[in-house]
Design an enzyme around this catalytic site. Structure first.
Site, PDB file in Angstrom:
ATOM      1  N   MET A  17       0.837  -1.215   0.000  1.00 42.60           N
ATOM      2  CA  MET A  17       0.000   0.000   0.000  1.00 42.60           C
ATOM      3  C   MET A  17       0.870   1.263   0.000  1.00 42.60           C
ATOM      4  O   MET A  17       0.653   2.169  -0.800  1.00 42.60           O
ATOM      5  CB  MET A  17      -0.830  -0.044   1.290  1.00 42.60           C
ATOM      6  CG  MET A  17      -2.036   0.773   1.272  1.00 42.60           C
ATOM      7  SD  MET A  17      -3.309  -0.156   0.397  1.00 42.60           S
ATOM      8  CE  MET A  17      -4.629   1.012   0.550  1.00 42.60           C
ATOM      9  N   SER A  43       7.299 -12.005  -4.843  1.00 44.31           N
ATOM     10  CA  SER A  43       7.182 -11.075  -5.982  1.00 44.31           C
ATOM     11  C   SER A  43       8.449 -11.021  -6.828  1.00 44.31           C
ATOM     12  O   SER A  43       8.391 -10.646  -8.011  1.00 44.31           O
ATOM     13  CB  SER A  43       6.895  -9.659  -5.464  1.00 44.31           C
ATOM     14  OG  SER A  43       5.745  -9.650  -4.660  1.00 44.31           O
ATOM     15  N   CYS A 152       1.838   7.241  10.820  1.00 45.98           N
ATOM     16  CA  CYS A 152       0.945   8.178  10.119  1.00 45.98           C
ATOM     17  C   CYS A 152       0.207   9.167  11.023  1.00 45.98           C
ATOM     18  O   CYS A 152       0.219  10.375  10.782  1.00 45.98           O
ATOM     19  CB  CYS A 152      -0.061   7.369   9.296  1.00 45.98           C
ATOM     20  SG  CYS A 152      -0.695   5.914  10.160  1.00 45.98           S
ATOM     21  N   SER A 181      -6.637   2.421   4.798  1.00 44.13           N
ATOM     22  CA  SER A 181      -5.366   2.277   4.072  1.00 44.13           C
ATOM     23  C   SER A 181      -4.201   2.101   5.048  1.00 44.13           C
ATOM     24  O   SER A 181      -3.154   1.569   4.678  1.00 44.13           O
ATOM     25  CB  SER A 181      -5.105   3.485   3.163  1.00 44.13           C
ATOM     26  OG  SER A 181      -5.088   4.676   3.913  1.00 44.13           O
ATOM     27  N   GLY A 182      -4.393   2.506   6.280  1.00 41.30           N
ATOM     28  CA  GLY A 182      -3.350   2.355   7.290  1.00 41.30           C
ATOM     29  C   GLY A 182      -3.091   0.906   7.673  1.00 41.30           C
ATOM     30  O   GLY A 182      -2.090   0.605   8.328  1.00 41.30           O
ATOM     31  N   GLU A 204      -0.780   1.248  18.169  1.00 39.71           N
ATOM     32  CA  GLU A 204      -0.887   2.632  17.662  1.00 39.71           C
ATOM     33  C   GLU A 204      -0.879   3.667  18.790  1.00 39.71           C
ATOM     34  O   GLU A 204      -0.256   4.723  18.676  1.00 39.71           O
ATOM     35  CB  GLU A 204      -2.180   2.743  16.848  1.00 39.71           C
ATOM     36  CG  GLU A 204      -2.256   3.947  15.954  1.00 39.71           C
ATOM     37  CD  GLU A 204      -1.531   3.761  14.620  1.00 39.71           C
ATOM     38  OE1 GLU A 204      -0.905   2.701  14.408  1.00 39.71           O
ATOM     39  OE2 GLU A 204      -1.609   4.687  13.807  1.00 39.71           O
ATOM     40  N   LYS A 207       2.569   4.213  20.012  1.00 41.00           N
ATOM     41  CA  LYS A 207       3.389   4.952  19.046  1.00 41.00           C
ATOM     42  C   LYS A 207       3.064   6.437  19.107  1.00 41.00           C
ATOM     43  O   LYS A 207       3.963   7.277  19.110  1.00 41.00           O
ATOM     44  CB  LYS A 207       3.131   4.440  17.614  1.00 41.00           C
ATOM     45  CG  LYS A 207       3.775   3.105  17.320  1.00 41.00           C
ATOM     46  CD  LYS A 207       3.546   2.754  15.853  1.00 41.00           C
ATOM     47  CE  LYS A 207       3.146   1.323  15.703  1.00 41.00           C
ATOM     48  NZ  LYS A 207       2.597   0.965  14.403  1.00 41.00           N
ATOM     49  N   HIS A 246      -6.880  10.433   7.917  1.00 38.66           N
ATOM     50  CA  HIS A 246      -6.871  10.182   9.360  1.00 38.66           C
ATOM     51  C   HIS A 246      -7.339  11.464  10.048  1.00 38.66           C
ATOM     52  O   HIS A 246      -6.724  12.523   9.874  1.00 38.66           O
ATOM     53  CB  HIS A 246      -5.449   9.889   9.851  1.00 38.66           C
ATOM     54  CG  HIS A 246      -4.986   8.473   9.628  1.00 38.66           C
ATOM     55  ND1 HIS A 246      -5.733   7.501   9.006  1.00 38.66           N
ATOM     56  CD2 HIS A 246      -3.822   7.869   9.993  1.00 38.66           C
ATOM     57  CE1 HIS A 246      -5.049   6.363   8.972  1.00 38.66           C
ATOM     58  NE2 HIS A 246      -3.886   6.557   9.562  1.00 38.66           N
TER      59      HIS A 246
HETATM   60  P1  NAP Z   1       1.659  -3.878   2.941  1.00 42.14           P
HETATM   61  O1  NAP Z   1       0.623  -3.325   2.011  1.00 42.14           O
HETATM   62  O2  NAP Z   1       1.351  -5.110   3.692  1.00 42.14           O
HETATM   63  O3  NAP Z   1       3.030  -4.074   2.088  1.00 42.14           O
HETATM   64  C1  NAP Z   1       4.120  -4.691   2.661  1.00 42.14           C
HETATM   65  C2  NAP Z   1       5.308  -4.739   1.693  1.00 42.14           C
HETATM   66  O4  NAP Z   1       6.360  -5.481   2.338  1.00 42.14           O
HETATM   67  C3  NAP Z   1       5.017  -5.437   0.363  1.00 42.14           C
HETATM   68  O5  NAP Z   1       5.734  -4.821  -0.678  1.00 42.14           O
HETATM   69  C4  NAP Z   1       5.583  -6.833   0.604  1.00 42.14           C
HETATM   70  O6  NAP Z   1       5.993  -7.496  -0.600  1.00 42.14           O
HETATM   71  C5  NAP Z   1       6.803  -6.494   1.430  1.00 42.14           C
HETATM   72  N1  NAP Z   1       7.285  -7.678   2.150  1.00 42.14           N
HETATM   73  C6  NAP Z   1       6.574  -8.572   2.885  1.00 42.14           C
HETATM   74  N2  NAP Z   1       7.387  -9.552   3.335  1.00 42.14           N
HETATM   75  C7  NAP Z   1       8.639  -9.275   2.880  1.00 42.14           C
HETATM   76  C8  NAP Z   1       9.892  -9.899   2.985  1.00 42.14           C
HETATM   77  N3  NAP Z   1      10.060 -11.052   3.673  1.00 42.14           N
HETATM   78  N4  NAP Z   1      10.965  -9.335   2.410  1.00 42.14           N
HETATM   79  C9  NAP Z   1      10.830  -8.168   1.705  1.00 42.14           C
HETATM   80  N5  NAP Z   1       9.656  -7.523   1.556  1.00 42.14           N
HETATM   81  C10 NAP Z   1       8.573  -8.068   2.130  1.00 42.14           C
HETATM   82  O7  NAP Z   1       2.055  -2.800   4.046  1.00 42.14           O
HETATM   83  P2  NAP Z   1       1.932  -1.192   3.998  1.00 42.14           P
HETATM   84  O8  NAP Z   1       0.655  -0.751   4.552  1.00 42.14           O
HETATM   85  O9  NAP Z   1       2.336  -0.742   2.644  1.00 42.14           O
HETATM   86  O10 NAP Z   1       3.024  -0.765   5.068  1.00 42.14           O
HETATM   87  C11 NAP Z   1       4.417  -0.808   4.765  1.00 42.14           C
HETATM   88  C12 NAP Z   1       5.211  -0.272   5.962  1.00 42.14           C
HETATM   89  O11 NAP Z   1       4.877   1.098   6.179  1.00 42.14           O
HETATM   90  C13 NAP Z   1       4.880  -1.021   7.260  1.00 42.14           C
HETATM   91  O12 NAP Z   1       6.053  -1.127   8.018  1.00 42.14           O
HETATM   92  C14 NAP Z   1       3.858  -0.098   7.922  1.00 42.14           C
HETATM   93  O13 NAP Z   1       3.829  -0.245   9.317  1.00 42.14           O
HETATM   94  C15 NAP Z   1       4.385   1.280   7.509  1.00 42.14           C
HETATM   95  N6  NAP Z   1       3.381   2.338   7.437  1.00 42.14           N
HETATM   96  C16 NAP Z   1       2.229   2.130   6.792  1.00 42.14           C
HETATM   97  C17 NAP Z   1       1.308   3.182   6.677  1.00 42.14           C
HETATM   98  C18 NAP Z   1       0.047   3.015   5.906  1.00 42.14           C
HETATM   99  O14 NAP Z   1      -0.652   3.996   5.763  1.00 42.14           O
HETATM  100  N7  NAP Z   1      -0.293   1.861   5.380  1.00 42.14           N
HETATM  101  C19 NAP Z   1       1.573   4.407   7.240  1.00 42.14           C
HETATM  102  C20 NAP Z   1       2.797   4.599   7.901  1.00 42.14           C
HETATM  103  C21 NAP Z   1       3.688   3.560   7.976  1.00 42.14           C
HETATM  104  P3  NAP Z   1       5.051  -8.639  -1.305  1.00 42.14           P
HETATM  105  O15 NAP Z   1       3.972  -7.888  -2.040  1.00 42.14           O
HETATM  106  O16 NAP Z   1       5.995  -9.321  -2.220  1.00 42.14           O
HETATM  107  O17 NAP Z   1       4.521  -9.501  -0.219  1.00 42.14           O
END
Ligand code: NAP
Length: 354
Positions: A17, A43, A152, A181-182, A204, A207, A246
């Site tokens: 995401m 992937s 976030c 989306s979070g 959360e 944090k 948010h």
């Molecule tokens: P997500 O949609 O679950 O995406 C996770 C990503 O990590 C995907 O690209 C996934 O690749 C990759 N991944 C999973 N296992 C892996 C591995 N073993 N080695 C390398 N890559 C791997 O999560 P997200 O919501 O985008 O969040 C990503 C990070 O940002 C998290 O740490 C989250 O806490 C932080 N964050 C998120 C938000 C938000 O709004 N969503 C806001 C602030 C911070 P595959 O597709 O190949 O599985």
């Protein structure tokens, strides 16, 4: 500053995401060019277009769709600057491996945010915390570095509180209504979240309480870490069925007891280092003060300043703590990918990338 030539950058966790929001934010960026994509072994080897379940409301940039996704391990052809949007369950050691191999990692993951020697940056609020990079490199012997942005909802809260520091922030009670989306993709099951407000988001509240105080704190005299701000933050975090915005409702006790009008003025006048430097994705005004008593245009407000502005409204007296207001931020832009890109622009402009 003079715009640099196009700098290649890498992206770890490119398929998720936040990774997808990075792809959007970097598309057409005047300084950075996406040149290397990493994700899990599931992937790796596929084209980005095949590996990614694209959920953005704009089309995937064609050139990115054809790039081959790599495993998240340092490689000779990976650029020095890499953004990280990896799942927190795996991000910690992988980001360390990249920093050890000489990469500067700009991370969204929680793993290293609270480490003493890791800067946790909101560029308008605490750009001076970047000096911790020196301690990090010295202490860990890394030629690279890890620089993080907060969670976030913390970014939205920190941007709404920073302009009030001069009034003496003492206590903050904040309740959040956080978008789906979070939770990443696929995130929550529709049956769990539709017609529901979920009064729990794992980790959360902690944090919000700790990261906010680190961001608002000051670097210790020996540049050994950050002295957290002395305020107390109590948070309630709730998941609701919105997509990106948010919303935070905060009551704040300020030592100087300013009036709502004085708070409004301080918020509206706030500008920081990115605005001074004219960084490409810095909004003109990091905080927009809204006069409307309601939210007739929630999407417009969340997207103010290209999604990089926090909108604050309903600034009024709180009979318990003194001042209360509502603040709205875009979860995956100012709350994640956009925050990291602005951090990278700051690092470059301040000479941290060599
Ligand atoms: P997500 O949609 O679950 O995406 C996770 C990503 O990590 C995907 O690209 C996934 O690749 C990759 N991944 C999973 N296992 C892996 C591995 N073993 N080695 C390398 N890559 C791997 O999560 P997200 O919501 O985008 O969040 C990503 C990070 O940002 C998290 O740490 C989250 O806490 C932080 N964050 C998120 C938000 C938000 O709004 N969503 C806001 C602030 C911070 P595959 O597709 O190949 O599985």
């Amino acid at each position: 500053m003079n715009p640099p030539e196009s700098i290649p950058v890498g992206l770890l966790g490119a398929t998720g995401m936040v990774g997808q929001q990075f792809v959007r934010q970097l598309d057409g960026h005047p300084w950075f060019r996406l040149a290397w994509l990493g994700a899990s072994d599931r992937s790796a080897g596929q084209s980005y277009g095949e590996a990614t379940h694209w959920v953005q409301d704009l089309r995937m940039p064609e050139v990115v769709g054809g790039m081959v996704v790599r495993a998240c391990a340092p490689a000779a052809d990976c650029p020095r600057l890499v953004f990280s949007a990896m799942h927190a369950s795996v991000a910690g050691p992988i980001e360390e491996a990249f920093a050890r191999a000489g990469h500067v990692v700009l991370s969204n993951a929680r793993n290293h945010r609270m480490d003493d020697d890791v800067p946790l940056i909101v560029p308008e609020v605490n750009p001076g915390h970047l000096v911790l990079i020196g301690r990090q490199r010295g202490g860990r012997g890394w030629p690279g570095a890890i620089v993080t942005n907060p969670n976030c909802s913390t970014i939205t809260l920190a941007l709404a509180l920073a302009p009030l520091r001069g009034f003496g922030i003492r206590r903050v009670v904040v309740s959040t209504l956080q978008a789906v989306s979070g939770a990443g993709y696929p995130g929550l099951a529709a049956v769990d979240v539709l017609g529901n407000a979920i009064p729990f988001i794992g980790g959360e509240e902690e944090k919000l309480a700790t990261e906010t105080l680190k961001v608002l704190g000051g670097v210790r005299a020996d540049e050994d870490g950050v002295e957290p701000h002395g305020a107390v933050v109590s948070a309630h975090c709730n998941r609701v069925a919105t997509v990106d915005g948010h919303l935070l409702c905060a009551s704040v006790e300020l030592g100087a007891r300013p009036s709502p009008a004085e708070v409004r003025t301080a918020l509206g006048a706030f500008r920081g280092r990115p605005q001074e430097l004219g960084l490409p994705t810095a909004p003109d005004w990091p905080v927009t003060v809204l006069q409307d008593p309601d939210r007739p245009q929630p999407r417009r407000d969340a997207m103010a300043g290209g999604g990089m502005t926090v909108s604050v409204g309903r600034i009024r007296e709180c009979p318990i703590l003194g001042i209360k207001f509502a603040a709205l931020g875009h979860n995956t832009i100012r709350g994640a990918a956009g925050a990291s890109v602005l951090n990278a622009e700051l690092l470059l402009a301040e000479g941290w990338l060599g």
